[in-house]
Design a protein around this motif. Structure first.
Motif, PDB file in Angstrom:
ATOM      1  N   GLN A  94       0.872  -1.128   0.023  1.00  0.00           N
ATOM      2  CA  GLN A  94       0.016   0.058   0.037  1.00  0.00           C
ATOM      3  C   GLN A  94       0.646   1.192   0.120  1.00  0.00           C
ATOM      4  O   GLN A  94       0.619   2.160  -0.592  1.00  0.00           O
ATOM      5  CB  GLN A  94      -0.974   0.296   1.153  1.00  0.00           C
ATOM      6  N   LEU A  95       2.129   1.121   0.578  1.00  0.00           N
ATOM      7  CA  LEU A  95       2.987   2.300   0.736  1.00  0.00           C
ATOM      8  C   LEU A  95       3.460   2.686  -0.516  1.00  0.00           C
ATOM      9  O   LEU A  95       3.379   3.898  -0.753  1.00  0.00           O
ATOM     10  CB  LEU A  95       3.949   2.170   1.912  1.00  0.00           C
ATOM     11  N   PHE A  96       3.886   1.601  -1.209  1.00  0.00           N
ATOM     12  CA  PHE A  96       4.730   1.945  -2.656  1.00  0.00           C
ATOM     13  C   PHE A  96       3.635   2.292  -3.654  1.00  0.00           C
ATOM     14  O   PHE A  96       3.967   3.136  -4.437  1.00  0.00           O
ATOM     15  CB  PHE A  96       5.347   0.729  -3.023  1.00  0.00           C
ATOM     16  N   LEU A  97       2.208   1.868  -3.280  1.00  0.00           N
ATOM     17  CA  LEU A  97       1.217   2.421  -4.462  1.00  0.00           C
ATOM     18  C   LEU A  97       1.262   3.797  -4.235  1.00  0.00           C
ATOM     19  O   LEU A  97       0.960   4.776  -5.183  1.00  0.00           O
ATOM     20  CB  LEU A  97       0.100   1.692  -4.130  1.00  0.00           C
ATOM     21  N   LEU A  98       1.206   4.083  -2.806  1.00  0.00           N
ATOM     22  CA  LEU A  98       0.969   5.733  -2.560  1.00  0.00           C
ATOM     23  C   LEU A  98       2.072   6.335  -3.126  1.00  0.00           C
ATOM     24  O   LEU A  98       2.033   7.619  -3.624  1.00  0.00           O
ATOM     25  CB  LEU A  98       0.728   5.860  -0.899  1.00  0.00           C
ATOM     26  N   LEU A  99       3.200   6.002  -2.885  1.00  0.00           N
ATOM     27  CA  LEU A  99       4.441   6.717  -3.169  1.00  0.00           C
ATOM     28  C   LEU A  99       4.459   6.831  -4.931  1.00  0.00           C
ATOM     29  O   LEU A  99       5.047   7.829  -5.264  1.00  0.00           O
ATOM     30  CB  LEU A  99       5.840   5.857  -2.798  1.00  0.00           C
ATOM     31  N   ILE A 153      10.067   7.112   5.352  1.00  0.00           N
ATOM     32  CA  ILE A 153      10.373   5.888   5.051  1.00  0.00           C
ATOM     33  C   ILE A 153      11.910   5.527   4.999  1.00  0.00           C
ATOM     34  O   ILE A 153      12.461   6.527   4.118  1.00  0.00           O
ATOM     35  CB  ILE A 153       9.770   5.643   3.727  1.00  0.00           C
ATOM     36  N   ILE A 154      12.540   4.764   5.640  1.00  0.00           N
ATOM     37  CA  ILE A 154      13.840   4.613   5.789  1.00  0.00           C
ATOM     38  C   ILE A 154      14.154   3.122   5.263  1.00  0.00           C
ATOM     39  O   ILE A 154      13.512   2.187   5.386  1.00  0.00           O
ATOM     40  CB  ILE A 154      14.388   4.685   7.120  1.00  0.00           C
ATOM     41  N   VAL A 190      11.449   4.902  -7.009  1.00  0.00           N
ATOM     42  CA  VAL A 190      10.348   5.850  -6.837  1.00  0.00           C
ATOM     43  C   VAL A 190      10.919   7.325  -7.236  1.00  0.00           C
ATOM     44  O   VAL A 190      10.081   8.134  -7.705  1.00  0.00           O
ATOM     45  CB  VAL A 190       9.754   6.099  -5.244  1.00  0.00           C
ATOM     46  N   VAL A 191      12.057   7.655  -6.914  1.00  0.00           N
ATOM     47  CA  VAL A 191      12.626   8.958  -7.102  1.00  0.00           C
ATOM     48  C   VAL A 191      13.553   9.168  -8.389  1.00  0.00           C
ATOM     49  O   VAL A 191      14.378   9.902  -8.443  1.00  0.00           O
ATOM     50  CB  VAL A 191      13.133   9.713  -5.905  1.00  0.00           C
ATOM     51  N   THR A 211      -5.702   6.398   3.297  1.00  0.00           N
ATOM     52  CA  THR A 211      -4.463   5.795   2.900  1.00  0.00           C
ATOM     53  C   THR A 211      -3.520   6.028   3.713  1.00  0.00           C
ATOM     54  O   THR A 211      -2.779   5.232   4.462  1.00  0.00           O
ATOM     55  CB  THR A 211      -4.286   5.602   1.474  1.00  0.00           C
ATOM     56  N   LEU A 212      -3.133   7.304   3.660  1.00  0.00           N
ATOM     57  CA  LEU A 212      -2.028   7.727   4.511  1.00  0.00           C
ATOM     58  C   LEU A 212      -2.361   7.721   5.940  1.00  0.00           C
ATOM     59  O   LEU A 212      -1.122   7.448   6.808  1.00  0.00           O
ATOM     60  CB  LEU A 212      -1.650   9.236   4.003  1.00  0.00           C
TER      61      LEU A 212
END
Length: 266
Positions: A94-99, A153-154, A190-191, A211-212
């Protein structure tokens, strides 16, 4: 005198004699002829063998293996050991979908956007910047100190680990939720980089707020609230297999000797 001509045998007798000769020979099919291989020099190709013991591995592979052995043998301090606890699969996906929704623009996309804004007649001066994820160790550290980061996110495999080992403590001190994920290459995608040590979410679109909020709740429960537990648990300090076997033999021998001494005293 004219030579006497030999009379040919009848066909039945010929068949019988041929069958007798075949029966005398080995009953082997001519389709499957045995061809034994010769593994001498310059002959047949040698069979495949497991030669991993004889391979001289590259230096980076040997360093990886040495580092892994050292991390299991030596006592790993708690601040370093906490990076082995990563976010679970479902929240991480879910986190990577948001990112991916708030990825920063590429250079070409930024030029295209600026040209389109310049063409518009009713464009305001200093239009709003797009909502993107923040990256860069110094920039993210500044955002944490100013309490502008909503989620940090680390990456779990930053090398050297000293670059990010202070971030969990800083996040807890400032009350910023953080999470540790796998891995730096995945964050780098992502970046638009090869790797990224740390990312920070400062703002999201209105449809992604729920989601966040869920991700922040999971991060607080998994990492921020469990920070005191992480600081009490160290890692490593596991002996090798050979040493454990030797120790077991010594202990067994010592027990046998103790039993003998007890029997003598009795």
């Amino acid at each position: 005198m004219p030579k006497s001509r030999k009379v040919a045998r009848p066909p039945r007798e010929e068949k019988q004699t041929i069958q007798k000769t075949i029966n005398k020979k080995d009953k082997k099919s001519p389709l499957f002829v045995s061809r034994p291989k010769n593994f001498g020099i310059g002959n047949d190709v040698q069979p495949k063998r497991d030669l991993t013991r004889f391979v001289k591995w590259p230096l980076y592979v040997r360093r990886q293996r040495h580092r892994k052995i050292l991390s299991t043998r030596l006592v790993v301090p708690p601040p370093v050991q906490q990076f082995k606890t990563a976010l679970e699969k479902n929240p991480a996906s879910q986190l990577f979908l948001l990112l991916n929704k708030i990825r920063p623009e590429t250079h070409k996309d930024k030029q295209k956007r600026l040209k389109e804004e310049a063409k518009k007649s009713d464009a305001k001066e200093g239009s709003e910047a797009p909502i993107v994820v923040k990256y860069g160790l110094r920039h993210v550290t500044y955002l944490i100190e100013q309490k502008k980061a909503r989620l940090v996110i680390i990456a779990h495999d930053v090398d050297p680990i000293e670059l990010v080992v202070f971030l969990p403590t800083l996040c807890r001190k400032k009350g910023v939720p953080y999470c540790i994920v796998k891995s730096k290459s995945r964050l780098g995608e992502v970046v638009h980089k090869k790797t990224a040590a740390v990312l920070a979410i400062t703002k999201v679109r209105s449809e992604d707020e729920s989601t966040l909020a869920d991700l922040i709740k999971v991060a607080r429960e998994t990492f921020n609230d469990r920070y005191p537990v992480f600081m009490r648990t160290s890692g490593g300090n596991k002996l090798g297999l050979k040493y454990r076997q030797q120790k077991a033999k010594r202990d067994k021998k010592r027990k046998q000797e103790d039993k003998k001494l007890e029997a003598v005293k009795a």
